[in-house]
Design an enzyme around this catalytic site. Structure first.
Site, PDB file in Angstrom:
ATOM      1  N   LYS A   1       0.863  -1.197   0.000  1.00 42.87           N
ATOM      2  CA  LYS A   1       0.000   0.000   0.000  1.00 42.87           C
ATOM      3  C   LYS A   1       0.893   1.238   0.000  1.00 42.87           C
ATOM      4  O   LYS A   1       1.905   1.274   0.708  1.00 42.87           O
ATOM      5  CB  LYS A   1      -0.894  -0.038   1.247  1.00 42.87           C
ATOM      6  CG  LYS A   1      -1.919   1.090   1.318  1.00 42.87           C
ATOM      7  CD  LYS A   1      -2.821   0.945   2.543  1.00 42.87           C
ATOM      8  CE  LYS A   1      -3.906   2.024   2.568  1.00 42.87           C
ATOM      9  NZ  LYS A   1      -4.806   1.913   3.735  1.00 42.87           N
TER      10      LYS A   1
ATOM     11  N   SER B   1      -9.939   2.203   2.705  1.00 45.12           N
ATOM     12  CA  SER B   1      -8.979   2.890   1.856  1.00 45.12           C
ATOM     13  C   SER B   1      -8.004   1.961   1.139  1.00 45.12           C
ATOM     14  O   SER B   1      -7.350   2.376   0.189  1.00 45.12           O
ATOM     15  CB  SER B   1      -8.199   3.887   2.702  1.00 45.12           C
ATOM     16  OG  SER B   1      -7.368   3.215   3.632  1.00 45.12           O
TER      17      SER B   1
ATOM     18  N   SER C   1     -10.319   0.018   7.005  1.00 41.39           N
ATOM     19  CA  SER C   1      -9.682   0.044   5.681  1.00 41.39           C
ATOM     20  C   SER C   1      -9.001  -1.237   5.225  1.00 41.39           C
ATOM     21  O   SER C   1      -8.571  -1.329   4.078  1.00 41.39           O
ATOM     22  CB  SER C   1      -8.661   1.175   5.621  1.00 41.39           C
ATOM     23  OG  SER C   1      -9.326   2.377   5.390  1.00 41.39           O
TER      24      SER C   1
HETATM   25  N1  GLN Z   1     -13.392   4.645   5.925  1.00 39.28           N
HETATM   26  C1  GLN Z   1     -12.828   5.132   7.147  1.00 39.28           C
HETATM   27  C2  GLN Z   1     -12.434   6.578   6.992  1.00 39.28           C
HETATM   28  O1  GLN Z   1     -12.610   7.097   5.954  1.00 39.28           O
HETATM   29  C3  GLN Z   1     -11.672   4.282   7.570  1.00 39.28           C
HETATM   30  C4  GLN Z   1     -10.442   4.542   6.836  1.00 39.28           C
HETATM   31  C5  GLN Z   1      -9.288   3.711   7.312  1.00 39.28           C
HETATM   32  O2  GLN Z   1      -9.468   2.715   8.009  1.00 39.28           O
HETATM   33  N2  GLN Z   1      -8.094   4.151   6.983  1.00 39.28           N
HETATM   34  O3  GLN Z   1     -11.951   7.178   7.897  1.00 39.28           O
END
Ligand code: GLN
Length: 504
Positions: free
Chosen positions: A78, A171, A195
């Site tokens: 990532k 994400s 995410s």
């Molecule tokens: N979807 C969540 C957010 O937008 C979690 C994102 C994540 O876990 N990095 O904050």
């Protein structure tokens, strides 16, 4: 030779050990697959030279019988993990030209054990999002096709506006899509509020967010430091366990990483779960939950019961406050962490008439809309006069959420079963410009786990009527990822794997 990219990580490891193919051949097969799948936009940077050099070195070590746990296994990273000498952007314009001079602890442990880097994977900008659509590199396409779509229609959409194709979640959308499309044998990911688990659920892959403190955060671009954890996404439960055994461990460079021995997580895969007590939290039966999700959840419980586990109803009374509290705590920490992108120290610099103007221009041009929204919310809830009303209250709620879980575990429950997401994958552009709160609702079942610092495993439990994967989530006691791997392998054995045929 069969298509090496279709193997699981575990199968590839056996093939390498049995000299059926070399690490270089395995890397080459994946590099070719990545090239043929560029339209999916999973990779933001391909590193074929590193991949081949690392694979060559792996082959010599294998030859000498010195191979590590992941010797010769090609993986994707990532783009939130700093990779030495290799551009690392967090999928943001503000880090568009950033080349770290150091390697994240998690990735360096993967290389230590012989893994091979294929490239850097797309994600929501600074890991803020649930669909990978906030990325400065544009959306990633889920290799799972919407129901009733044939390859021809999908290829036309891929070449056009991508409308109707599915998001891979976020994400870590590049990670989940790359694993599902066989563009790597496993990927690193991060999870601040879901995410790892939501993208895994959307693509029929397996992902685990370890207990907070299990993996080092050193060298990972920070979003919300008290919630962020690294973890793997892979094709199977065993593959995840293998990757996590390398990724975990104490690191003096991250004071929140915990000095506990790292078990061989793979040994927990397939271990009996007879006699384990599994809690079903009634508060997760949210209003408007689709019948298919409810049915999946029941099916998951039945699978565990069939393997000898005891299923009990439990209560986590503060669940409904988790999402609003997360969307205060996470932006608050983000606003502080992102203050460092000032156009002076690293990344993008937009010249201004004085230093304040330089900051403003750089940040205005460097950050995308969602990141700016989070910075504004975070700055607001931390500001004098509002701190007590928002941030402090959210922190108190966080303590109550943690206590809810502690009470359930103290009553003898070993793990908790919930759906991973409130829906299957949705279409690209379907949600992006709508009310942001709609997007935040994706995280309703996952954020509690980060707020409480617990481990959570997401894996496919079945499909909906349209054939799209639906994910289940297993939540464990602190530092008891092993039980999650044991329970996960029971579900995997009964639910089977979901794989996408190649259409792109
Ligand atoms: N979807 C969540 C957010 O937008 C979690 C994102 C994540 O876990 N990095 O904050």
């Amino acid at each position: 030779m069969t298509d090496l990219t279709q193997l699981t990580l575990t199968e590839a490891r056996e093939g390498l050990a049995g000299k059926q193919f070399t690490a270089v051949e395995l890397a080459e097969a994946h590099l070719a697959a990545i090239e043929a799948a560029r339209a999916l936009n999973a990779y933001v940077l391909e590193t074929p030279e590193q991949a081949l050099a690392m694979a060559k070195a792996a082959d010599s070590r294998l030859q000498r019988g010195e191979g590590g746990r992941l010797e010769g296994i090609p993986i994707g990273v990532k783009d939130l993990f700093a990779t030495e000498g290799v551009r690392t952007t967090a999928s943001s314009r503000i880090l568009g030209n950033f080349v770290p001079t150091y390697e994240s602890t998690v990735t360096s442990q993967l290389w230590r054990d012989g893994a091979v880097m294929l490239g850097k994977l797309n994600n929501d900008e600074f890991a803020m999002g649930s669909s990978n659509e906030t990325s400065a590199f544009g959306p990633v396409v889920n290799p799972i096709l919407p129901a009733n779509w044939n390859a021809e229609k999908a290829r036309a959409a891929l070449a056009g506006d991508k409308k109707g194709l599915l998001v891979p979640g976020g994400s870590s959308g590049g990670s989940s899509a790359a694993v599902a499309a066989h563009l790597c044998l496993g990927a690193t990911a991060t999870d601040t509020g879901g995410s790892i688990r939501q993208p895994a659920a959307f693509t029929g892959t397996v992902g685990i967010k370890p207990t907070y403190g299990r993996c080092s955060r050193w060298g990972i671009v920070a979003f919300a430091s008290s919630l962020d954890q690294a973890g793997p996404i892979a094709k199977t439960v065993r593959d995840c366990a293998a990757l996590m055994t390398s990724m975990a461990g104490h690191d003096p460079k991250d004071s929140t990483s915990v000095d506990l021995p790292v078990p061989d997580f793979e040994a927990a895969v397939g271990r009996s779960v007879a006699g384990k007590t599994i809690g079903i939290p009634r508060e997760y039966r949210v209003e408007g939950m689709p019948a298919e999700i409810e049915a999946l959840w029941k099916k998951g419980a039945d699978m565990l019961r069939a393997a000898g586990a005891r299923i009990v109803d439990v209560s986590l009374p503060h669940t409904k406050y988790a999402l609003p509290a997360y969307y205060i705590v996470a932006p608050a920490e983000a606003s502080s962490n992102l203050a460092r992108y000032d156009g002076v120290r690293y990344g993008l610099r937009v010249p201004g008439k004085d230093i304040t103007d330089l900051y403003e221009q750089t940040r205005a041009q460097g950050f995308g809309r969602e990141v700016k929204r989070r910075i504004m919310i975070g700055t607001y809830v931390l500001s004098a006069g509002y701190y007590d009303a928002y941030y402090l209250r959210a922190q108190k709620i966080r303590t109550l959420i943690k206590k809810d879980f502690e009470d359930v575990y103290a009553s003898g429950v070993d793990a908790i079963l919930t759906p991973a997401t409130p829906s299957a994958a949705f279409g690209i552009a379907e949600m992006a410009d709508a009310d942001p709160v709609q997007m935040y609702l994706n995280d309703i079942f996952t954020v509690t786990v980060n707020m409480a610092g617990l481990p959570g495993l997401a894996l496919p439990g079945g499909t909906d009527a349209a054939g799209l994967p639906l994910g289940l989530q297993l939540i464990g006691r602190p530092f008891d990822e092993e039980t999650l791997f044991s329970l996960g392998s029971v579900i995997e054995e009964q639910a089977g794997r979901i794989t996408a045929p190649r259409w792109w």
